[in-house]
Write a protein that holds these residues in place. Structure first.
Motif, PDB file in Angstrom:
ATOM      1  N   ARG A  75      18.594 -26.017 -21.283  1.00 37.65           N
ATOM      2  CA  ARG A  75      18.441 -24.987 -22.315  1.00 37.65           C
ATOM      3  C   ARG A  75      19.320 -23.790 -21.963  1.00 37.65           C
ATOM      4  NH1 ARG A  75      15.016 -24.879 -27.223  1.00 37.65           N
ATOM      5  NH2 ARG A  75      15.836 -22.976 -28.155  1.00 37.65           N
ATOM      6  N   ILE A  76      20.263 -23.453 -22.817  1.00 39.02           N
ATOM      7  CA  ILE A  76      21.153 -22.322 -22.546  1.00 39.02           C
ATOM      8  C   ILE A  76      21.086 -21.245 -23.625  1.00 39.02           C
ATOM      9  CG2 ILE A  76      22.784 -23.596 -21.094  1.00 39.02           C
ATOM     10  CD1 ILE A  76      24.594 -23.883 -23.586  1.00 39.02           C
ATOM     11  N   ASP A  77      20.752 -21.620 -24.847  1.00 37.66           N
ATOM     12  CA  ASP A  77      20.654 -20.667 -25.965  1.00 37.66           C
ATOM     13  C   ASP A  77      21.859 -19.739 -26.018  1.00 37.66           C
ATOM     14  OD1 ASP A  77      18.320 -21.419 -27.322  1.00 37.66           O
ATOM     15  OD2 ASP A  77      17.065 -20.517 -25.773  1.00 37.66           O
ATOM     16  N   ASP A  78      23.014 -20.320 -26.067  1.00 39.52           N
ATOM     17  CA  ASP A  78      24.256 -19.551 -26.127  1.00 39.52           C
ATOM     18  C   ASP A  78      24.576 -19.219 -27.585  1.00 39.52           C
ATOM     19  OD1 ASP A  78      26.532 -18.320 -25.234  1.00 39.52           O
ATOM     20  OD2 ASP A  78      27.719 -20.157 -25.157  1.00 39.52           O
ATOM     21  N   ILE A  79      24.913 -17.972 -27.827  1.00 36.89           N
ATOM     22  CA  ILE A  79      25.389 -17.579 -29.158  1.00 36.89           C
ATOM     23  C   ILE A  79      26.883 -17.329 -29.042  1.00 36.89           C
ATOM     24  CG2 ILE A  79      25.269 -15.864 -31.010  1.00 36.89           C
ATOM     25  CD1 ILE A  79      22.372 -15.373 -30.263  1.00 36.89           C
ATOM     26  N   THR A 215      23.540 -10.627 -29.175  1.00 41.33           N
ATOM     27  CA  THR A 215      24.479 -10.838 -28.068  1.00 41.33           C
ATOM     28  C   THR A 215      24.652  -9.569 -27.234  1.00 41.33           C
ATOM     29  OG1 THR A 215      26.286 -10.380 -29.619  1.00 41.33           O
ATOM     30  CG2 THR A 215      25.776 -12.694 -29.188  1.00 41.33           C
ATOM     31  N   SER A 216      23.836  -8.557 -27.484  1.00 41.90           N
ATOM     32  CA  SER A 216      23.930  -7.311 -26.724  1.00 41.90           C
ATOM     33  C   SER A 216      23.428  -7.504 -25.292  1.00 41.90           C
ATOM     34  CB  SER A 216      23.123  -6.215 -27.414  1.00 41.90           C
ATOM     35  OG  SER A 216      23.708  -5.859 -28.649  1.00 41.90           O
ATOM     36  N   GLN A 217      23.734  -6.515 -24.457  1.00 32.28           N
ATOM     37  CA  GLN A 217      23.306  -6.579 -23.054  1.00 32.28           C
ATOM     38  C   GLN A 217      21.879  -6.066 -22.853  1.00 32.28           C
ATOM     39  OE1 GLN A 217      26.278  -5.425 -24.078  1.00 32.28           O
ATOM     40  NE2 GLN A 217      27.684  -6.901 -23.152  1.00 32.28           N
ATOM     41  N   ILE A 218      21.448  -5.115 -23.683  1.00 32.19           N
ATOM     42  CA  ILE A 218      20.097  -4.569 -23.559  1.00 32.19           C
ATOM     43  C   ILE A 218      19.440  -4.512 -24.926  1.00 32.19           C
ATOM     44  CG2 ILE A 218      20.857  -3.131 -21.612  1.00 32.19           C
ATOM     45  CD1 ILE A 218      20.400  -0.676 -23.548  1.00 32.19           C
ATOM     46  N   ALA A 219      18.148  -4.240 -24.924  1.00 31.90           N
ATOM     47  CA  ALA A 219      17.431  -4.029 -26.185  1.00 31.90           C
ATOM     48  C   ALA A 219      16.261  -3.098 -25.945  1.00 31.90           C
ATOM     49  CB  ALA A 219      16.944  -5.351 -26.763  1.00 31.90           C
ATOM     50  N   LEU A 220      15.878  -2.379 -26.975  1.00 29.17           N
ATOM     51  CA  LEU A 220      14.636  -1.618 -26.996  1.00 29.17           C
ATOM     52  C   LEU A 220      13.671  -2.339 -27.928  1.00 29.17           C
ATOM     53  CD1 LEU A 220      15.813   2.114 -27.241  1.00 29.17           C
ATOM     54  CD2 LEU A 220      15.319   0.764 -25.204  1.00 29.17           C
ATOM     55  N   TYR A 239      12.291  -1.056 -22.533  1.00 26.78           N
ATOM     56  CA  TYR A 239      13.717  -1.342 -22.306  1.00 26.78           C
ATOM     57  C   TYR A 239      13.803  -2.687 -21.599  1.00 26.78           C
ATOM     58  CZ  TYR A 239      18.127  -1.013 -19.573  1.00 26.78           C
ATOM     59  OH  TYR A 239      19.335  -1.253 -18.974  1.00 26.78           O
ATOM     60  N   LEU A 240      14.689  -3.564 -22.074  1.00 32.68           N
ATOM     61  CA  LEU A 240      14.899  -4.838 -21.392  1.00 32.68           C
ATOM     62  C   LEU A 240      16.386  -5.150 -21.324  1.00 32.68           C
ATOM     63  CD1 LEU A 240      15.637  -7.379 -23.564  1.00 32.68           C
ATOM     64  CD2 LEU A 240      13.287  -6.902 -24.265  1.00 32.68           C
ATOM     65  N   GLU A 241      16.747  -5.953 -20.358  1.00 34.23           N
ATOM     66  CA  GLU A 241      18.110  -6.459 -20.227  1.00 34.23           C
ATOM     67  C   GLU A 241      18.087  -7.947 -20.516  1.00 34.23           C
ATOM     68  OE1 GLU A 241      19.865  -5.182 -16.522  1.00 34.23           O
ATOM     69  OE2 GLU A 241      19.542  -3.053 -17.007  1.00 34.23           O
ATOM     70  N   LEU A 242      18.981  -8.395 -21.384  1.00 33.31           N
ATOM     71  CA  LEU A 242      18.902  -9.760 -21.876  1.00 33.31           C
ATOM     72  C   LEU A 242      19.195 -10.804 -20.807  1.00 33.31           C
ATOM     73  CD1 LEU A 242      19.180  -8.083 -24.580  1.00 33.31           C
ATOM     74  CD2 LEU A 242      20.179 -10.157 -25.544  1.00 33.31           C
ATOM     75  N   ARG A 243      20.058 -10.472 -19.838  1.00 39.60           N
ATOM     76  CA  ARG A 243      20.471 -11.482 -18.873  1.00 39.60           C
ATOM     77  C   ARG A 243      20.267 -11.007 -17.439  1.00 39.60           C
ATOM     78  NH1 ARG A 243      23.046 -15.797 -21.108  1.00 39.60           N
ATOM     79  NH2 ARG A 243      23.451 -15.604 -23.346  1.00 39.60           N
ATOM     80  N   ASP A 244      20.070 -11.971 -16.536  1.00 39.67           N
ATOM     81  CA  ASP A 244      19.879 -11.653 -15.133  1.00 39.67           C
ATOM     82  C   ASP A 244      21.218 -11.676 -14.393  1.00 39.67           C
ATOM     83  OD1 ASP A 244      20.544 -14.344 -14.737  1.00 39.67           O
ATOM     84  OD2 ASP A 244      18.449 -14.976 -14.475  1.00 39.67           O
ATOM     85  N   LYS A 245      21.154 -11.613 -13.051  1.00 32.82           N
ATOM     86  CA  LYS A 245      22.372 -11.580 -12.242  1.00 32.82           C
ATOM     87  C   LYS A 245      23.233 -12.816 -12.440  1.00 32.82           C
ATOM     88  CE  LYS A 245      20.711  -8.741  -8.375  1.00 32.82           C
ATOM     89  NZ  LYS A 245      20.413  -8.743  -6.920  1.00 32.82           N
ATOM     90  N   LYS A 246      22.607 -13.938 -12.721  1.00 29.05           N
ATOM     91  CA  LYS A 246      23.340 -15.202 -12.902  1.00 29.05           C
ATOM     92  C   LYS A 246      23.794 -15.391 -14.347  1.00 29.05           C
ATOM     93  CE  LYS A 246      20.883 -17.532  -9.142  1.00 29.05           C
ATOM     94  NZ  LYS A 246      20.010 -18.673  -8.769  1.00 29.05           N
ATOM     95  N   HIS A 248      21.915 -15.648 -16.892  1.00 27.13           N
ATOM     96  CA  HIS A 248      20.957 -16.448 -17.643  1.00 27.13           C
ATOM     97  C   HIS A 248      20.066 -15.517 -18.458  1.00 27.13           C
ATOM     98  CE1 HIS A 248      21.330 -19.594 -14.189  1.00 27.13           C
ATOM     99  NE2 HIS A 248      22.293 -19.729 -15.090  1.00 27.13           N
ATOM    100  N   LEU A 249      19.626 -15.984 -19.615  1.00 26.81           N
ATOM    101  CA  LEU A 249      18.705 -15.188 -20.419  1.00 26.81           C
ATOM    102  C   LEU A 249      17.426 -14.923 -19.635  1.00 26.81           C
ATOM    103  CD1 LEU A 249      19.136 -16.770 -23.966  1.00 26.81           C
ATOM    104  CD2 LEU A 249      19.746 -14.448 -23.309  1.00 26.81           C
TER     105      LEU A 249
END
Length: 514
Positions: A75-79, A215-220, A239-246, A248-249
């Motif tokens: 599962r990658i859920d790539d846009i 496809t943004s990096q962060i979201a409120l 506040y959240l960040e969509l992706r981790d260090k690797k 990945h969502l």
């Protein structure tokens, strides 16, 4: 005539063609601000008719796609978005579409400068202006309410002019239970105990039905902490960040991209938050109050983009009217066609005047130069501006498409997109009825109606018979409502809001001599 082919409309430098914008900026901006802003706007006006427009066409032709799995079933859920969309993002960073407002080099005029940039960029952005609106709103919310270490982490990215470090932000509030009415938000927030780069305090679980800029990096987003009461008072801002260090969502699963009426290039998704780490912004239960700072900015963005959309539609119509012949002469030489365009142009100028007036109030507020009455005007006029410009944008788009006859109805001319994309302005960030009720809340909580009455009573437009007649009608309506109850005010809220829009836009049109 046997081998005749009609020449279609074309674009040229949108700053140089815009007499209204030039006249307004030269009248209101101090000379030192003009020296910086006007050459930049001329440069961007050229880009709006060249590379930006080319990239927008590519983004529209190749809309985003959702790839849920990799070839081996992970599962990658790539846009995936087009090169055009990526280039429009890079250009937004380079031109400082968001950053210009926060440099504040020009005090309260920084917002006017920035909104002029947005106004030129937006019609050639394939609606990349939407993620920029939420980026700006997020920057303001973080600037006002976030702890210092989170500001230091996020703001340099949100305000970057370097495409390599620029972040955009999403705003995720809409759920299956509703859009503008967030009281039924079902996303839960439980304590988060793991280490997090950005100091996550909670894990979010829930479904977001409509997330723009996915496809943004962060979201409120809004969520309800454990034990919080039902309704709006139990919601907090996160506040959240969509992706981790690797890359990945972050425990986010995308269900699908939305197949929308318009704004096809803009990736909008339905998704699940499955324990997504997030950090609370502000105190618990303050979510609706804190998100208001975002909405104020996104609603003003909506209005600036709406007038940019109007201007683009009218530019195409004006150009075509000098190329298309009917009944023996050019369209521009037919009195009825000329009068129709004149009326539409006047509607545009009214909306332009009101939009930049409110943008200037926002700029004054951000640098602490706003008066008490101006702050109340900003609060009351922001929803009115948004609903008013949205309705005018739809009407102008429809009239312009009609002016092209059959060509306006054929997809490959690109003209039908004016109408499809124009409809979003009245829906995104509050419908006409929702915003009309928001104006009533400003009347009640901020006592905004007496401030508006004072403004209209003393404005220069009172000397103009057409304005005086509308003012008389508005006063008569208020007189009737003052003898009624709350239901009467709600019943007439839409009429009141549109009347305020008419009066304010006309008074400013006269004040600015546009």
């Amino acid at each position: 005539m046997k081998n005749f082919y009609q020449e279609g409309p074309s674009l040229t430098n949108s700053y140089r063609n815009d007499e209204t914008l030039q006249k307004f900026l030269k009248a209101i901006l101090p000379p030192e601000v003009q020296k910086k802003a006007l050459p930049h706007l001329d440069h961007l006006g050229n880009r709006a008719a060249t590379d930006l427009w080319s990239w927008a066409q590519d983004a529209e032709a190749r809309p985003p796609i959702h790839v849920p799995f990799d070839p081996w079933g992970r599962r990658i859920d790539d846009i995936r978005v087009s090169d055009g969309w990526k280039n429009l993002e890079k250009a937004a960073a380079e031109e400082g579409i968001v950053a210009t407002a926060y440099d504040r080099q020009h005090g309260a005029f920084s917002r006017i400068y920035q909104m002029a940039l947005l106004y030129l960029y937006s019609p050639s952005s394939a609606i990349f202006s939407c993620p920029l609106a939420m980026t700006d709103g997020a920057a303001r919310a973080l600037e006002l309410y976030a702890p210092q270490e989170l500001k230091a982490r996020a703001l340099p990215h949100l305000l970057s002019r370097d495409p390599a470090t620029f972040w955009t932000a999403g705003q995720w509030m809409t759920e299956r239970t509703g859009g503008s009415d967030v009281s039924g938000t079902s996303t839960d927030a439980s304590p988060y105990k793991e280490a997090s780069e950005f100091g996550a305090t909670h894990a979010l679980h829930g479904t977001k039905w409509f997330t723009s800029a996915t496809t943004s990096q962060i979201a409120l987003t809004l969520a309800r902490p454990a034990g919080a009461p039902a309704g709006s008072k139990g919601l907090s801002l996160f506040y959240l960040e969509l992706r981790d260090k690797k890359n990945h969502l972050n425990h986010i699963q995308i269900h699908r991209l939305k197949d929308k009426l318009g704004t096809k290039a803009l990736p909008t998704a339905e998704l699940n938050l499955n324990g997504t780490p997030a950090r609370m912004i502000g105190a618990e239960g303050e979510g609706v109050k804190r998100i208001a700072s975002v909405l104020n900015i996104t609603r003003i963005y909506n209005s600036i983009c709406a007038i940019g959309h109007m201007r683009r539609a009218l530019d195409l119509a004006q150009d075509y009217s000098s190329k298309r012949k009917a009944f023996g002469k050019l369209l521009k030489d037919h009195p009825l066609h000329k009068e129709t365009l004149r009326v539409l142009e006047e509607d545009f100028r009214r909306c332009f005047a009101m939009s930049f007036f409110v943008a200037h109030l926002l700029g004054k507020e951000e640098v602490g130069e706003i008066s008490a009455s101006e702050r109340i005007l900003l609060r009351a006029l922001t929803p009115v501006l948004k609903l008013y410009t949205a309705k005018k944008a739809i009407n102008i788009s429809s009239e312009v498409v009609e002016m092209f006859g059959g060509a306006g109805y054929v997809e490959d001319t690109g003209l039908p997109r004016l109408l499809r994309d124009g409809q979003v302005f009245s829906i995104w960030e509050g419908t006409t009825n929702v915003l009309s009720l928001d104006m009533l809340r400003a009347f009640e909580k901020e006592q905004a109606l007496p401030v508006l009455i004072e403004y209209f009573s003393t404005c220069e437009a009172q000397k103009v018979p057409a304005f005086a007649e509308k003012w008389k009608g508005f006063q008569a309506l208020l007189g009737k409502l003052k003898t009624g109850g709350p239901e009467d005010w709600e019943l007439h809220a839409r009429q009141l809001a549109l009347s305020v829009g008419d009066l304010m836009s006309e008074s400013l049109l006269i004040e600015y001599s546009l």
